[in-house]
Design a protein around this motif. Structure first.
Motif, PDB file in Angstrom:
ATOM      1  N   ASP A   1       0.860  -1.144  -0.075  1.00  0.00           N
ATOM      2  CA  ASP A   1       0.087   0.079  -0.050  1.00  0.00           C
ATOM      3  C   ASP A   1       0.814   1.195   0.010  1.00  0.00           C
ATOM      4  OD1 ASP A   1       1.060  -0.271   2.555  1.00  0.00           O
ATOM      5  OD2 ASP A   1      -0.912   0.083   3.427  1.00  0.00           O
ATOM      6  N   ALA A   2       2.281   1.324  -0.399  1.00  0.00           N
ATOM      7  CA  ALA A   2       3.112   2.397  -0.451  1.00  0.00           C
ATOM      8  C   ALA A   2       3.245   2.631  -2.043  1.00  0.00           C
ATOM      9  CB  ALA A   2       4.382   2.146   0.325  1.00  0.00           C
ATOM     10  N   VAL A   3       2.907   3.732  -2.371  1.00  0.00           N
ATOM     11  CA  VAL A   3       3.237   4.225  -3.809  1.00  0.00           C
ATOM     12  C   VAL A   3       4.521   5.141  -3.899  1.00  0.00           C
ATOM     13  CG1 VAL A   3       2.235   5.351  -5.852  1.00  0.00           C
ATOM     14  CG2 VAL A   3       0.604   4.556  -4.094  1.00  0.00           C
ATOM     15  N   LEU A   4       5.387   4.693  -4.878  1.00  0.00           N
ATOM     16  CA  LEU A   4       6.622   5.299  -5.047  1.00  0.00           C
ATOM     17  C   LEU A   4       6.129   6.587  -6.051  1.00  0.00           C
ATOM     18  CD1 LEU A   4       8.680   2.281  -6.070  1.00  0.00           C
ATOM     19  CD2 LEU A   4       8.775   3.568  -3.915  1.00  0.00           C
ATOM     20  N   THR A   5       6.020   7.674  -5.394  1.00  0.00           N
ATOM     21  CA  THR A   5       5.543   9.071  -6.181  1.00  0.00           C
ATOM     22  C   THR A   5       6.519   9.903  -6.666  1.00  0.00           C
ATOM     23  OG1 THR A   5       5.189   9.734  -3.803  1.00  0.00           O
ATOM     24  CG2 THR A   5       3.031   8.963  -5.439  1.00  0.00           C
ATOM     25  N   ASP A   6       7.809   9.576  -6.642  1.00  0.00           N
ATOM     26  CA  ASP A   6       9.101  10.101  -7.307  1.00  0.00           C
ATOM     27  C   ASP A   6       9.793   9.135  -7.968  1.00  0.00           C
ATOM     28  OD1 ASP A   6      10.924  11.948  -8.412  1.00  0.00           O
ATOM     29  OD2 ASP A   6      11.390  12.788  -6.754  1.00  0.00           O
ATOM     30  N   MET A   7       9.323   8.735  -9.166  1.00  0.00           N
ATOM     31  CA  MET A   7      10.050   8.047 -10.151  1.00  0.00           C
ATOM     32  C   MET A   7      11.488   8.332 -10.597  1.00  0.00           C
ATOM     33  SD  MET A   7       8.412   5.590 -10.957  1.00  0.00           S
ATOM     34  CE  MET A   7       6.582   4.818 -10.328  1.00  0.00           C
ATOM     35  N   GLU A   8      12.012   9.654 -10.303  1.00  0.00           N
ATOM     36  CA  GLU A   8      13.463   9.722 -10.748  1.00  0.00           C
ATOM     37  C   GLU A   8      14.241   9.723  -9.419  1.00  0.00           C
ATOM     38  OE1 GLU A   8      12.899  13.585 -12.423  1.00  0.00           O
ATOM     39  OE2 GLU A   8      12.298  12.876 -14.169  1.00  0.00           O
ATOM     40  N   PHE A   9      13.578   9.697  -8.205  1.00  0.00           N
ATOM     41  CA  PHE A   9      14.625   9.633  -6.854  1.00  0.00           C
ATOM     42  C   PHE A   9      15.375   8.585  -6.882  1.00  0.00           C
ATOM     43  CE2 PHE A   9      15.201   9.286  -2.480  1.00  0.00           C
ATOM     44  CZ  PHE A   9      16.049  10.699  -2.316  1.00  0.00           C
ATOM     45  N   LYS A  10      16.882   8.533  -6.576  1.00  0.00           N
ATOM     46  CA  LYS A  10      17.393   7.152  -6.321  1.00  0.00           C
ATOM     47  C   LYS A  10      17.804   7.270  -4.972  1.00  0.00           C
ATOM     48  CE  LYS A  10      20.048   7.010 -10.638  1.00  0.00           C
ATOM     49  NZ  LYS A  10      19.283   6.227 -11.268  1.00  0.00           N
ATOM     50  N   LEU A  11      17.596   5.957  -4.375  1.00  0.00           N
ATOM     51  CA  LEU A  11      17.843   5.785  -2.966  1.00  0.00           C
ATOM     52  C   LEU A  11      19.446   6.218  -2.722  1.00  0.00           C
ATOM     53  CD1 LEU A  11      16.598   2.238  -2.539  1.00  0.00           C
ATOM     54  CD2 LEU A  11      15.718   4.307  -1.405  1.00  0.00           C
ATOM     55  N   PRO A  12      19.542   6.931  -1.602  1.00  0.00           N
ATOM     56  CA  PRO A  12      21.107   7.839  -1.518  1.00  0.00           C
ATOM     57  C   PRO A  12      21.901   6.376  -0.565  1.00  0.00           C
ATOM     58  CG  PRO A  12      19.420   8.902   0.076  1.00  0.00           C
ATOM     59  CD  PRO A  12      18.672   7.812  -0.839  1.00  0.00           C
ATOM     60  N   LEU A  13      22.267   5.349  -1.529  1.00  0.00           N
ATOM     61  CA  LEU A  13      22.922   4.436  -0.743  1.00  0.00           C
ATOM     62  C   LEU A  13      24.113   4.868  -0.064  1.00  0.00           C
ATOM     63  CD1 LEU A  13      21.899   1.596  -3.241  1.00  0.00           C
ATOM     64  CD2 LEU A  13      20.856   1.962  -0.903  1.00  0.00           C
ATOM     65  N   GLU A  14      24.810   5.587  -0.617  1.00  0.00           N
ATOM     66  CA  GLU A  14      26.236   5.927  -0.278  1.00  0.00           C
ATOM     67  C   GLU A  14      25.983   6.339   1.340  1.00  0.00           C
ATOM     68  OE1 GLU A  14      30.013   6.774   0.130  1.00  0.00           O
ATOM     69  OE2 GLU A  14      28.891   5.748  -1.345  1.00  0.00           O
ATOM     70  N   LYS A  15      24.960   7.161   1.496  1.00  0.00           N
ATOM     71  CA  LYS A  15      24.915   7.658   2.896  1.00  0.00           C
ATOM     72  C   LYS A  15      24.519   6.816   3.970  1.00  0.00           C
ATOM     73  CE  LYS A  15      20.909  10.732   4.314  1.00  0.00           C
ATOM     74  NZ  LYS A  15      19.833  11.407   3.799  1.00  0.00           N
ATOM     75  N   TYR A  16      24.169   5.610   3.398  1.00  0.00           N
ATOM     76  CA  TYR A  16      24.095   4.337   4.589  1.00  0.00           C
ATOM     77  C   TYR A  16      25.216   3.260   4.631  1.00  0.00           C
ATOM     78  CZ  TYR A  16      19.191   6.238   3.297  1.00  0.00           C
ATOM     79  OH  TYR A  16      18.288   7.043   3.138  1.00  0.00           O
ATOM     80  N   LYS A  17      26.091   3.777   4.025  1.00  0.00           N
ATOM     81  CA  LYS A  17      27.450   2.723   4.049  1.00  0.00           C
ATOM     82  C   LYS A  17      27.828   2.313   5.432  1.00  0.00           C
ATOM     83  CE  LYS A  17      31.315   5.804   3.499  1.00  0.00           C
ATOM     84  NZ  LYS A  17      30.486   7.081   4.075  1.00  0.00           N
ATOM     85  N   ASP A  18      27.235   2.948   6.377  1.00  0.00           N
ATOM     86  CA  ASP A  18      27.677   2.370   7.662  1.00  0.00           C
ATOM     87  C   ASP A  18      26.299   1.701   8.683  1.00  0.00           C
ATOM     88  OD1 ASP A  18      30.343   2.863   7.326  1.00  0.00           O
ATOM     89  OD2 ASP A  18      29.955   5.045   7.941  1.00  0.00           O
ATOM     90  N   HIS A  19      25.473   1.868   7.919  1.00  0.00           N
ATOM     91  CA  HIS A  19      24.161   1.124   8.673  1.00  0.00           C
ATOM     92  C   HIS A  19      23.588  -0.094   7.806  1.00  0.00           C
ATOM     93  CE1 HIS A  19      24.853   5.345   9.884  1.00  0.00           C
ATOM     94  NE2 HIS A  19      24.021   4.915  11.041  1.00  0.00           N
TER      95      HIS A  19
END
Ligand code: UDP
Ligand code: MN
Length: 372
Positions: free
Chosen positions: A113-131
């Motif tokens: 029931d979650a809609v992805l409403t920004d088709m251009e946005f990329k997950l900022p994976l670099e930010k999560y490198k220590d998590h």
């Protein structure tokens, strides 16, 4: 073993070994960013006559996003553990997905029931490198107010590693797969005052772990609030027409350039839009597309909701969010839904860019967008 009850051991070295034996997957930086989107729905027909139609469109939305960004996707609609029903269904599934997809560094669970409403946005994976786990939330709200809404467990990014398997085992042990879900429900309720659901729920279980076993888990958990990794639909859907308006102007310019320079421009579509958005201040949160719009509480399959809003409000909100997202997909094919509340028809982008042509609906749309 893929089943709960028998913990997986040494997964990090087993996974490393597997990657060595499958060098095509292990290539370079790509492996750190490989994401498998996992989602699913109940095994049986929805009681609500429009539920399965909505589930299909909600799934299409995720498939579109994955196609655009080159992510893999897995849809599950069986109960991997008969005791893990409802929101608990995702835990055995996440565990199985990690073991079945050692090539994926991240598993990205997105509630149906979650809609992805920004088709251009990329997950900022670099930010999560220590998590190892990322969910939407706020630390101060979690520790100061111990609120049920201080984080949301409906959309989560979890790293494919031993730490995560341990967390999933621990997490699910507080639910119906564990020995005493009733008691966990009580414990959660006494800790989280605004918890409405009487039984044990997974969101409360995560809040419990972050509060009571902070030193064990918290440093590997990232609470995201800089963008809507999860966004509550009620606060979003009324603004979608206005957000469309902000992007409309940019879309027109991009379309013009695209017609002039054909394929060269479509390559830079994303970057160009970013540049325009920055120049015009559309970067600000209230004008920017929300990444995820989550219809939590709306229960598309049962049509039941919590009495704070009507089913019509859920339905209209879902139409808007789905068409808003679909417009970003259709646009690349040269089409657009002129009315976010009407899914059945679309116009070509050329007709939209030249309202003077008098195509029915176009002028209406443009004026509607411009007055909002
Ligand atoms: N779900 C599932 N199998 C089921 C029931 C639910 O995979 O049998 C998933 C589905 O993706 C759903 C999620 O579990 O979105 C969580 O439930 P829901 O969204 O209804 O919870 P809410 O967000 O309303 O709290
Ligand atoms: Mn949900």
């Amino acid at each position: 073993s893929y089943a709960f009850g028998e913990p997986v051991k040494d997964w990090d070295s087993k996974r490393r070994e597997w990657l060595k034996l499958h060098p095509s997957f292990a290539a370079g930086a790509a492996v750190d960013n490989r994401v498998l989107l996992v989602t699913g729905s109940q095994p049986t027909v929805c009681k609500n006559p429009v539920g399965d139609h909505l589930q299909l469109r909600l799934f299409k939305n995720k498939v579109d996003y994955c196609r655009i960004h080159g992510l893999d996707i897995f849809y599950n609609n069986v109960l991997l553990d008969p005791k893990g029903t409802g929101f608990w269904a995702k835990y055995p599934l996440l565990r199985a997905a990690m073991l079945a997809h050692p090539e994926s560094e991240w598993i990205w669970w997105v509630d149906s029931d979650a809609v992805l409403t920004d088709m251009e946005f990329k997950l900022p994976l670099e930010k999560y490198k220590d998590h190892n786990l990322v969910v939407h939330g706020w630390w101060n709200m979690l520790y100061e107010q111990k609120s049920w809404t201080s984080l949301n467990a409906g959309v989560l990014l979890i790293r494919n590693c031993q730490w995560s398997l341990n967390l999933l085992d621990k997490w699910a042990s507080m639910g119906p797969q564990g020995p005493d879900p009733k008691n966990w429900g009580k414990i959660q309720k006494s800790l989280i005052k605004d918890k409405a659901y009487p039984g044990s729920d997974d969101q409360s279980a995560l809040i419990y772990l972050l509060i009571k076993e902070k030193s064990k888990w918290a440093d590997k958990i990232y609470l995201e609030s800089e963008y809507n990794l999860h966004g509550y639909w009620l606060g979003i859907v009324d603004g979608l027409d206005g957000i469309s308006k902000g992007y409309l102007e940019i879309d027109r310019e991009v379309d013009l350039l695209r017609r002039r320079h054909a394929e060269k421009v479509s390559l830079f579509y994303g970057q160009m839009r970013e540049k325009y958005m920055r120049e015009r201040g559309i970067w600000r949160e209230n004008k920017r597309r929300p990444f995820v719009t989550h219809f939590t509480g709306c229960e598309p399959c049962s049509g039941e909701h919590n009495g704070m809003y009507t089913w019509e409000a859920c339905w209209n909100g879902m139409q808007k969010a789905l068409n808003f997202a679909d417009n970003q997909v259709l646009r690349r094919f040269g089409f657009v839904h002129p009315d976010l509340l009407n899914s059945s028809w679309s116009l070509s982008v050329e007709d939209l860019s030249t309202p003077a042509r008098g195509v029915p609906g176009t002028a209406l749309l443009v004026s509607k967008l411009e007055e909002s």
